[in-house]
Design a protein around this motif. Structure first.
Motif, mmCIF file in Angstrom:
data_model
loop_
_atom_site.group_PDB
_atom_site.id
_atom_site.type_symbol
_atom_site.label_atom_id
_atom_site.label_comp_id
_atom_site.label_asym_id
_atom_site.label_seq_id
_atom_site.Cartn_x
_atom_site.Cartn_y
_atom_site.Cartn_z
ATOM 1 N N LEU A 11 29.578 30.336 36.626
ATOM 2 C CA LEU A 11 29.966 30.435 37.821
ATOM 3 C C LEU A 11 29.335 31.882 38.465
ATOM 4 C CD1 LEU A 11 33.895 30.319 36.760
ATOM 5 C CD2 LEU A 11 32.357 28.717 38.384
ATOM 6 N N VAL A 12 29.525 31.619 39.955
ATOM 7 C CA VAL A 12 29.120 32.845 40.775
ATOM 8 C C VAL A 12 30.375 32.952 41.609
ATOM 9 C CG1 VAL A 12 27.668 33.759 42.477
ATOM 10 C CG2 VAL A 12 26.647 32.222 40.733
ATOM 11 N N ILE A 13 31.019 34.286 41.374
ATOM 12 C CA ILE A 13 32.215 34.618 42.119
ATOM 13 C C ILE A 13 32.079 35.850 42.836
ATOM 14 C CG2 ILE A 13 34.594 35.450 41.931
ATOM 15 C CD1 ILE A 13 34.433 34.306 38.922
ATOM 16 N N ILE A 14 32.290 35.459 44.324
ATOM 17 C CA ILE A 14 31.888 36.425 45.216
ATOM 18 C C ILE A 14 33.579 36.867 46.050
ATOM 19 C CG2 ILE A 14 30.835 37.257 47.468
ATOM 20 C CD1 ILE A 14 28.782 34.641 46.708
ATOM 21 N N THR A 15 33.509 38.086 45.788
ATOM 22 C CA THR A 15 35.078 38.411 46.223
ATOM 23 C C THR A 15 34.869 39.779 47.386
ATOM 24 O OG1 THR A 15 35.454 40.136 44.884
ATOM 25 C CG2 THR A 15 36.093 37.749 44.415
ATOM 26 N N SER A 16 35.761 39.650 48.355
ATOM 27 C CA SER A 16 35.890 41.032 49.328
ATOM 28 C C SER A 16 36.533 42.090 48.544
ATOM 29 C CB SER A 16 36.351 40.639 50.486
ATOM 30 O OG SER A 16 38.092 40.072 50.120
ATOM 31 N N ASP A 17 36.615 43.265 48.911
ATOM 32 C CA ASP A 17 37.275 44.446 48.258
ATOM 33 C C ASP A 17 38.680 43.929 48.254
ATOM 34 O OD1 ASP A 17 37.737 44.714 50.913
ATOM 35 O OD2 ASP A 17 37.573 46.914 50.752
ATOM 36 N N GLY A 18 39.511 43.137 49.262
ATOM 37 C CA GLY A 18 40.692 42.866 49.138
ATOM 38 C C GLY A 18 41.000 42.101 47.989
ATOM 39 N N ALA A 43 39.078 30.128 43.651
ATOM 40 C CA ALA A 43 39.197 30.940 44.744
ATOM 41 C C ALA A 43 40.453 31.217 45.105
ATOM 42 C CB ALA A 43 38.073 30.298 45.757
ATOM 43 N N ASP A 44 41.404 29.920 45.291
ATOM 44 C CA ASP A 44 42.527 30.069 45.742
ATOM 45 C C ASP A 44 43.528 31.052 44.678
ATOM 46 O OD1 ASP A 44 42.120 28.273 47.904
ATOM 47 O OD2 ASP A 44 42.712 26.594 46.817
ATOM 48 N N ALA A 45 43.373 30.838 43.587
ATOM 49 C CA ALA A 45 44.102 31.694 42.642
ATOM 50 C C ALA A 45 43.778 33.077 42.788
ATOM 51 C CB ALA A 45 43.673 31.257 41.279
ATOM 52 N N LEU A 46 42.564 33.425 43.179
ATOM 53 C CA LEU A 46 42.088 34.846 43.181
ATOM 54 C C LEU A 46 42.585 35.431 44.439
ATOM 55 C CD1 LEU A 46 38.167 34.311 42.297
ATOM 56 C CD2 LEU A 46 39.963 35.772 41.076
ATOM 57 N N ALA A 63 37.572 35.215 48.859
ATOM 58 C CA ALA A 63 36.717 34.650 47.563
ATOM 59 C C ALA A 63 35.956 33.532 47.853
ATOM 60 C CB ALA A 63 37.640 34.336 46.380
ATOM 61 N N ALA A 64 34.850 33.265 47.178
ATOM 62 C CA ALA A 64 33.984 32.284 47.231
ATOM 63 C C ALA A 64 33.512 32.184 45.580
ATOM 64 C CB ALA A 64 32.808 32.563 48.056
#
Length: 78
Positions: A11-18, A43-46, A63-64
Motif C-alpha cells: 500500500l501507498v498511503i498519502i494523507t493530509s496533516d488533518g 481511505a474512508d476509515a482514515l 487520504a488517498a
C-alpha cells in the motif's frame, strides 16, 4: 514526514496533516492492516478517524490509498 510501514509495501498511503496530525501512527497502522485489501475503505476509515477533537474542531482531512497492481493480483483467489 510521518510514515507507516506495511508488509511488502503493498500500500501507498498519502494523507493530509488533518489525518496524520490527528490520528496516532499506531491507529493508522491498525486501520491499514484491517483494510489492506480495500483501498477506498481504508481511505474512508482514515478520514473518519480524524474526526473532531475535544473542542469540536475538525481540520480538513484527506487520504488517498493506492494498492499496487501486483499486490492486488496476489490477493485475488486463483
Amino acid at each position: 514526514m510521518p510514515g507507516v510501514l506495511i508488509a511488502e509495501d503493498e500500500l501507498v498511503i498519502i494523507t493530509s496533516d488533518g489525518v496524520h496530525d490527528a490520528v496516532p501512527a499506531e491507529r493508522i497502522q491498525e486501520l491499514a492492516v484491517a483494510h489492506a485489501a480495500e483501498p477506498q475503505r481504508l481511505a474512508d476509515a482514515l478520514v473518519a478517524a480524524a474526526g473532531p477533537n475535544e473542542f469540536g474542531y475538525c481540520d480538513d482531512a484527506t487520504a488517498a490509498v493506492l494498492l499496487r497492481p501486483e499486490a492486488r493480483t496476489a490477493q485475488q483467489p486463483g
